[in-house]
Design an enzyme around this catalytic site. Sequence first.
Site, PDB file in Angstrom:
ATOM      1  N   GLY A  19       0.752  -1.312  -0.050  1.00 33.74           N
ATOM      2  CA  GLY A  19       0.203   0.107  -0.018  1.00 33.74           C
ATOM      3  C   GLY A  19       0.664   1.279  -0.191  1.00 33.74           C
ATOM      4  O   GLY A  19       0.530   2.519   0.376  1.00 33.74           O
ATOM      5  N   SER A  20       2.006   1.050  -0.571  1.00 34.56           N
ATOM      6  CA  SER A  20       2.910   2.480  -0.636  1.00 34.56           C
ATOM      7  C   SER A  20       2.117   3.659  -1.356  1.00 34.56           C
ATOM      8  O   SER A  20       2.379   4.756  -1.132  1.00 34.56           O
ATOM      9  CB  SER A  20       4.291   2.046  -0.836  1.00 34.56           C
ATOM     10  N   ASN A  21       1.597   3.001  -2.563  1.00 37.22           N
ATOM     11  CA  ASN A  21       0.703   4.163  -3.292  1.00 37.22           C
ATOM     12  C   ASN A  21      -0.410   4.570  -2.722  1.00 37.22           C
ATOM     13  O   ASN A  21      -0.683   5.739  -2.679  1.00 37.22           O
ATOM     14  CB  ASN A  21       0.443   3.457  -4.829  1.00 37.22           C
TER      15      ASN A  21
ATOM     16  N   HIS B 287       0.758   0.774 -12.966  1.00 34.49           N
ATOM     17  CA  HIS B 287       1.510  -0.131 -13.392  1.00 34.49           C
ATOM     18  C   HIS B 287       3.050  -0.006 -13.622  1.00 34.49           C
ATOM     19  O   HIS B 287       3.384   1.194 -14.075  1.00 34.49           O
ATOM     20  CB  HIS B 287       0.985  -1.023 -14.664  1.00 34.49           C
TER      21      HIS B 287
ATOM     22  N   MET C  87      -4.165  -6.833  -7.387  1.00 32.28           N
ATOM     23  CA  MET C  87      -3.525  -7.704  -8.167  1.00 32.28           C
ATOM     24  C   MET C  87      -4.672  -8.906  -8.729  1.00 32.28           C
ATOM     25  O   MET C  87      -4.625  -9.974  -8.720  1.00 32.28           O
ATOM     26  CB  MET C  87      -2.242  -8.524  -7.586  1.00 32.28           C
ATOM     27  N   ARG C  88      -5.700  -8.356  -9.234  1.00 31.06           N
ATOM     28  CA  ARG C  88      -6.857  -8.811  -9.601  1.00 31.06           C
ATOM     29  C   ARG C  88      -7.592  -8.189 -10.921  1.00 31.06           C
ATOM     30  O   ARG C  88      -7.533  -6.881 -10.773  1.00 31.06           O
ATOM     31  CB  ARG C  88      -7.541  -9.038  -8.472  1.00 31.06           C
ATOM     32  N   LEU C  89      -8.158  -8.961 -11.685  1.00 27.70           N
ATOM     33  CA  LEU C  89      -8.823  -8.342 -12.942  1.00 27.70           C
ATOM     34  C   LEU C  89     -10.081  -7.803 -12.648  1.00 27.70           C
ATOM     35  O   LEU C  89     -10.681  -8.293 -11.652  1.00 27.70           O
ATOM     36  CB  LEU C  89      -8.967  -9.343 -13.999  1.00 27.70           C
ATOM     37  N   ILE C  90     -10.529  -6.501 -12.835  1.00 22.64           N
ATOM     38  CA  ILE C  90     -11.709  -6.065 -12.539  1.00 22.64           C
ATOM     39  C   ILE C  90     -12.695  -6.604 -13.336  1.00 22.64           C
ATOM     40  O   ILE C  90     -12.534  -6.757 -14.717  1.00 22.64           O
ATOM     41  CB  ILE C  90     -11.732  -4.710 -12.779  1.00 22.64           C
TER      42      ILE C  90
HETATM   43  C1  GAR Z   1       3.096  -0.985  -7.507  1.00 25.23           C
HETATM   44  O1  GAR Z   1       4.331  -1.174  -8.079  1.00 25.23           O
HETATM   45  C2  GAR Z   1       2.122  -1.066  -8.648  1.00 25.23           C
HETATM   46  O2  GAR Z   1       2.491  -0.362  -9.843  1.00 25.23           O
HETATM   47  C3  GAR Z   1       1.963  -2.673  -8.888  1.00 25.23           C
HETATM   48  O3  GAR Z   1       1.984  -3.200  -7.741  1.00 25.23           O
HETATM   49  C4  GAR Z   1       2.990  -2.451  -6.826  1.00 25.23           C
HETATM   50  C5  GAR Z   1       2.121  -2.117  -5.509  1.00 25.23           C
HETATM   51  O4  GAR Z   1       2.930  -1.473  -4.677  1.00 25.23           O
HETATM   52  N1  GAR Z   1       0.928  -2.913  -9.648  1.00 25.23           N
HETATM   53  C6  GAR Z   1       0.627  -4.080 -10.613  1.00 25.23           C
HETATM   54  O5  GAR Z   1       1.580  -4.628 -10.975  1.00 25.23           O
HETATM   55  C7  GAR Z   1      -0.851  -3.942 -11.493  1.00 25.23           C
HETATM   56  N2  GAR Z   1      -0.555  -4.898 -12.317  1.00 25.23           N
HETATM   57  P1  GAR Z   1       2.177  -0.915  -3.131  1.00 25.23           P
HETATM   58  O6  GAR Z   1       1.459  -1.846  -2.701  1.00 25.23           O
HETATM   59  O7  GAR Z   1       3.327  -0.327  -2.278  1.00 25.23           O
HETATM   60  O8  GAR Z   1       1.628   0.270  -3.531  1.00 25.23           O
END
Ligand code: GAR
Length: 190
Positions: free
Chosen positions: A15-17, A112, A93-96
């Site tokens: 969840g850093s984003n 992404h 990490m799941r398709l909507i």
């Molecule tokens: C991020 O790098 C995001 O771009 C990627 O998962 C990571 C989540 O990091 N998403 C995908 O690969 C989507 N296909 P976070 O949990 O620290 O935000």
Amino acid sequence: MAGIPKFAVFASGSGSNFQAIHDAVKAGKLSGQAVLVVTDKPGAFVEERARIAGVETFAISPSTFSSKELYEKEILQKLVELEVEWIVLAGYMRLIGNVLLEAYPSRIINIHPSLLPSFPGKDAIGKAMVHGVKVTGVTVHYVDAGMDTGPILAQQVVEVVAGDREQTEERIHAVEHELYTKTLQQLWSR
Ligand code: GAR
């Protein structure tokens, strides 16, 4: 757009984003209101981040539903209850599926860690390293039914640190945290 948009963040991991987006809202750099964090992985660290941030979490395991449709209907009920207007995917990490796509047309955004259409799916950074690309990057895009497809809103290049996944990943995450916030702000101030 009138008013401050209410959004939900969907995440499966650290969840850093989510954190970067929440921090940007708090700092007045992003005009939106995070009203919910949805995770398909009960116990994921994003739940702890949401708790500290004071954002409600909805942890829901897809394996407890007999279909994706029923799983998403349960989520949708919560989104409607909280009047969520936008869905922000941040490491979900799941398709909507159709239930959410139809309820939120052009209102689901994803980030992404590659320059799409290169390296879609899981472990985009690992795939880029294995491929030996010199530059990779970050893409923010609208979500459709495909895997990391959908119209692109923003992209930024990141140089690969040859042979050093950790450093490359750090660079990508730093760019993600800036680019996601900036892109959402542009989108919501249109
Ligand atoms: C991020 O790098 C995001 O771009 C990627 O998962 C990571 C989540 O990091 N998403 C995908 O690969 C989507 N296909 P976070 O949990 O620290 O935000």
